[in-house]
Design a protein around this motif. Structure first.
Motif, PDB file in Angstrom:
ATOM      1  N   ASN A   1      -1.911   0.081  12.208  1.00  0.00           N
ATOM      2  CA  ASN A   1      -2.380  -0.117  10.833  1.00  0.00           C
ATOM      3  C   ASN A   1      -2.435   1.220  10.085  1.00  0.00           C
ATOM      4  O   ASN A   1      -3.424   1.535   9.408  1.00  0.00           O
ATOM      5  CB  ASN A   1      -3.749  -0.790  10.813  1.00  0.00           C
ATOM      6  CG  ASN A   1      -3.803  -1.925   9.801  1.00  0.00           C
ATOM      7  OD1 ASN A   1      -2.775  -2.547   9.497  1.00  0.00           O
ATOM      8  ND2 ASN A   1      -4.974  -2.219   9.272  1.00  0.00           N
ATOM      9  N   GLN A   2      -1.353   1.983  10.210  1.00  0.00           N
ATOM     10  CA  GLN A   2      -1.295   3.322   9.619  1.00  0.00           C
ATOM     11  C   GLN A   2      -0.039   3.500   8.775  1.00  0.00           C
ATOM     12  O   GLN A   2       0.982   2.849   9.010  1.00  0.00           O
ATOM     13  CB  GLN A   2      -1.336   4.397  10.701  1.00  0.00           C
ATOM     14  CG  GLN A   2      -2.667   4.532  11.405  1.00  0.00           C
ATOM     15  CD  GLN A   2      -2.658   5.619  12.454  1.00  0.00           C
ATOM     16  OE1 GLN A   2      -1.601   6.004  12.971  1.00  0.00           O
ATOM     17  NE2 GLN A   2      -3.850   6.135  12.785  1.00  0.00           N
ATOM     18  N   ILE A   3      -0.149   4.389   7.794  1.00  0.00           N
ATOM     19  CA  ILE A   3       0.974   4.791   6.948  1.00  0.00           C
ATOM     20  C   ILE A   3       1.050   6.311   6.995  1.00  0.00           C
ATOM     21  O   ILE A   3       0.017   6.993   6.869  1.00  0.00           O
ATOM     22  CB  ILE A   3       0.785   4.323   5.498  1.00  0.00           C
ATOM     23  CG1 ILE A   3       0.722   2.792   5.434  1.00  0.00           C
ATOM     24  CG2 ILE A   3       1.901   4.838   4.601  1.00  0.00           C
ATOM     25  CD1 ILE A   3       0.356   2.257   4.062  1.00  0.00           C
TER      26      ILE A   3
ATOM     27  N   PRO B   1      10.737   8.697   2.608  1.00  0.00           N
ATOM     28  CA  PRO B   1       9.963   7.466   2.395  1.00  0.00           C
ATOM     29  C   PRO B   1       8.794   7.381   3.374  1.00  0.00           C
ATOM     30  O   PRO B   1       8.872   7.852   4.517  1.00  0.00           O
ATOM     31  CB  PRO B   1      10.991   6.356   2.655  1.00  0.00           C
ATOM     32  CG  PRO B   1      12.323   7.000   2.423  1.00  0.00           C
ATOM     33  CD  PRO B   1      12.174   8.420   2.867  1.00  0.00           C
ATOM     34  N   LEU B   2       7.703   6.771   2.923  1.00  0.00           N
ATOM     35  CA  LEU B   2       6.537   6.619   3.783  1.00  0.00           C
ATOM     36  C   LEU B   2       6.866   5.723   4.975  1.00  0.00           C
ATOM     37  O   LEU B   2       7.618   4.748   4.845  1.00  0.00           O
ATOM     38  CB  LEU B   2       5.355   6.038   2.994  1.00  0.00           C
ATOM     39  CG  LEU B   2       4.470   7.057   2.268  1.00  0.00           C
ATOM     40  CD1 LEU B   2       5.246   7.833   1.217  1.00  0.00           C
ATOM     41  CD2 LEU B   2       3.254   6.369   1.638  1.00  0.00           C
TER      42      LEU B   2
ATOM     43  N   MET C   1       0.830  -1.198   0.000  1.00  0.00           N
ATOM     44  CA  MET C   1       0.000   0.000   0.000  1.00  0.00           C
ATOM     45  C   MET C   1       0.870   1.256   0.000  1.00  0.00           C
ATOM     46  O   MET C   1       0.605   2.211  -0.741  1.00  0.00           O
ATOM     47  CB  MET C   1      -0.909  -0.006   1.233  1.00  0.00           C
ATOM     48  CG  MET C   1      -1.789   1.233   1.378  1.00  0.00           C
ATOM     49  SD  MET C   1      -3.121   1.301   0.169  1.00  0.00           S
ATOM     50  CE  MET C   1      -4.263   0.109   0.888  1.00  0.00           C
ATOM     51  N   ALA C   2       1.938   1.257   0.814  1.00  0.00           N
ATOM     52  CA  ALA C   2       2.830   2.417   0.890  1.00  0.00           C
ATOM     53  C   ALA C   2       3.494   2.677  -0.462  1.00  0.00           C
ATOM     54  O   ALA C   2       3.669   3.835  -0.867  1.00  0.00           O
ATOM     55  CB  ALA C   2       3.883   2.206   1.966  1.00  0.00           C
ATOM     56  N   SER C   3       3.858   1.607  -1.165  1.00  0.00           N
ATOM     57  CA  SER C   3       4.483   1.760  -2.481  1.00  0.00           C
ATOM     58  C   SER C   3       3.505   2.406  -3.464  1.00  0.00           C
ATOM     59  O   SER C   3       3.892   3.308  -4.235  1.00  0.00           O
ATOM     60  CB  SER C   3       4.937   0.397  -2.997  1.00  0.00           C
ATOM     61  OG  SER C   3       5.500   0.504  -4.293  1.00  0.00           O
TER      62      SER C   3
ATOM     63  N   ILE D   1       0.546  13.457   6.251  1.00  0.00           N
ATOM     64  CA  ILE D   1      -0.677  12.726   5.917  1.00  0.00           C
ATOM     65  C   ILE D   1      -0.646  11.376   6.616  1.00  0.00           C
ATOM     66  O   ILE D   1       0.324  10.623   6.480  1.00  0.00           O
ATOM     67  CB  ILE D   1      -0.798  12.514   4.394  1.00  0.00           C
ATOM     68  CG1 ILE D   1      -0.612  13.840   3.658  1.00  0.00           C
ATOM     69  CG2 ILE D   1      -2.137  11.884   4.034  1.00  0.00           C
ATOM     70  CD1 ILE D   1      -0.114  13.671   2.251  1.00  0.00           C
ATOM     71  N   ILE D   2      -1.700  11.089   7.360  1.00  0.00           N
ATOM     72  CA  ILE D   2      -1.816   9.798   8.047  1.00  0.00           C
ATOM     73  C   ILE D   2      -2.956   9.007   7.415  1.00  0.00           C
ATOM     74  O   ILE D   2      -4.113   9.448   7.423  1.00  0.00           O
ATOM     75  CB  ILE D   2      -2.057   9.983   9.558  1.00  0.00           C
ATOM     76  CG1 ILE D   2      -0.896  10.753  10.186  1.00  0.00           C
ATOM     77  CG2 ILE D   2      -2.239   8.626  10.239  1.00  0.00           C
ATOM     78  CD1 ILE D   2      -1.106  11.072  11.654  1.00  0.00           C
TER      79      ILE D   2
END
Length: 446
Positions: free
Chosen positions: A195-197, A187-188, A119-121, A222-223
């Motif tokens: 369960n957060q990015i 990087p994220l 998801m982060a990618s 941004i979260i």
């Protein structure tokens, strides 16, 4: 007024108190806010009604513009004796809710089961490039809808909406992607326990409003919170600028905005120079927070200490003042030349091989003071920094608009001494010698 297409409403009450704080409000702010709202709303309606080719988008932008007028009016109504406290009393989300962009609708199939790293990618790509390459989704609306729930909650300092389709529609009409940008600052970060990015970006650009306001670069944290199915259920955004500052920039015409350099990154530009340029480009000297000033001061010191070679071929052109670092004793620029120091004006220096012209705006680009004269290097054979210059000021003028046709001569003469401590293709650092050692950081705009 008599404009049926303009739905701005101005309510007058017999008492002139801030309804939240109970403070007595400046009566002038009441008059200004009412006049400003009425005049701006009428102008917006006339401007937007003339463009029938994009009827749907125009109606949405019209609503957005009118809502911003209401927000600006609310800001003007704040207690001017303590604006910071007054802003804290007002939740600007009440005045800047998203435009009526239709009933929430389904955005299609969803992609479930992604790991947080996957998801982060995907988000890293969408933030900068957009889902299909149309530009970062914050400035284009080019968002991967399959990653988000249709009832995802989007929150920032001026808006809160629980609809992916409405949020995407709003993004599509807000920024001009061709004149705006998004940069990923690091990087994220993934937090498995929550369960957060988390992403940190820098963005800015031109808003799609009739007066083409430029939003200077600002940082956003941004979260993203992901649900049990692997879909984003909320996106919460914080800004490095206040919502009131964002509104002020929204209502500043581009002609009064801070100068912005569109020059690309030179291949040989040092990393710290690129970082400094990104921090100050599109800003006015007084617009930085204390934390940003510490960061900028550190970068300036690193660049000056490196003593990069003086690239004299890059000096010619028009340079805009973006940052002022006071001298060791707190001194600023030498003010014997009567340039104003008002926050809405800009200052420039125009260099050629043997001459210099200083330009100080009085009423934006409509009225300015220009002083000029000869420019002399103390040692023309040297390419090392600092590089000492003398400017012999021989003439001055008060000018209306561009050109020299509407100029009144001013009796200005004198000598200015300064050091060039860094010169690149798009960034220059100079140090004032007459006025106590203040450093100026400029970006090349022409």
């Amino acid at each position: 007024g008599n404009n049926p297409s303009c739905s701005c409403t101005i309510t007058c009450k017999s008492t002139i108190r801030n309804p939240r704080s109970g403070r007595i409000m400046n009566p002038l702010s009441l008059i200004l806010s009412a006049s400003f709202a009425a005049a701006t709303c009428t102008a917006l309606s006339a401007k937007l009604a003339s463009n029938n080719s994009l009827q749907t988008h125009s109606s949405r932008r019209s609503w957005l513009a009118k809502s911003l007028v209401s927000a600006a009016s609310a800001t003007l109504l704040l207690d001017v004796s303590n604006p910071a406290a007054a802003v804290a009393d007002v939740d600007l989300r009440e005045f800047t809710a998203l435009a009526p962009l239709g009933t929430p609708t389904s955005t299609g199939s969803k992609l479930t089961g992604l790991s947080l790293s996957q998801m982060a990618s995907r988000l890293s790509h969408d933030l900068v490039e957009g889902s299909t390459g149309e530009g970062g989704y914050f400035i284009s609306g080019d968002i991967s809808t399959q990653l988000f729930r249709d009832d995802c909650k989007f929150v920032d300092p001026t808006n809160s909406v629980s609809s992916l389709s409405r949020y995407q529609n709003a993004l599509k009409i807000l920024f001009d992607p061709e004149q705006s940008y998004v940069q990923l600052l690091e990087p994220l970060q993934i937090d498995e326990s929550k369960n957060q990015i988390t992403a940190i970006i820098r963005s800015g650009g031109i808003l799609r409003l009739p007066w083409n306001p430029r939003i200077s670069s600002y940082d956003s944290t941004i979260i993203y919170t992901i649900d049990d199915n692997g879909l984003i259920e909320s996106q919460e955004q914080g800004w490095s600028i206040s919502s009131a500052e964002a509104l002020k920039e929204t209502f500043t015409p581009s002609s009064l905005s801070a100068p912005y350099s569109n020059l690309p990154i030179p291949k040989t530009e040092p990393v710290e120079v690129t970082e400094l340029f990104d921090l100050i480009n599109g800003h006015k000297p007084q617009s930085f927070s204390q934390d940003q000033r510490f960061q900028i001061a550190s970068l300036i010191d690193r660049i000056v200490d490196a003593r990069y070679e003086w690239r004299k071929e890059d000096l010619d052109g028009k340079w805009a003042l973006a940052y002022l670092q006071p001298g060791p004793d707190g001194g600023g620029i030498d003010r014997r030349i009567p340039f104003p120091d008002l926050p809405f004006n800009n200052n420039y220096q125009i260099f050629s091989k043997k001459s210099l012209t200083n330009v100080g705006e009085l009423l934006g680009p409509l009225l300015e003071v220009r002083v000029g004269g000869s420019l002399q290097e103390e040692d023309e054979s040297s390419y090392s920094t600092p590089k000492r210059f003398r400017a012999n000021i021989e003439k001055g003028a008060l000018c209306v608009g561009d050109g020299d046709e509407k100029c009144i001569p001013l009796p200005i003469k004198g000598e200015g001494i300064f050091d060039g401590v860094y010169l690149g293709e798009r960034l220059r650092i100079g140090q004032n010698i007459n006025g106590g050692g203040a450093r100026v950081v400029q970006v090349k705009v022409a």
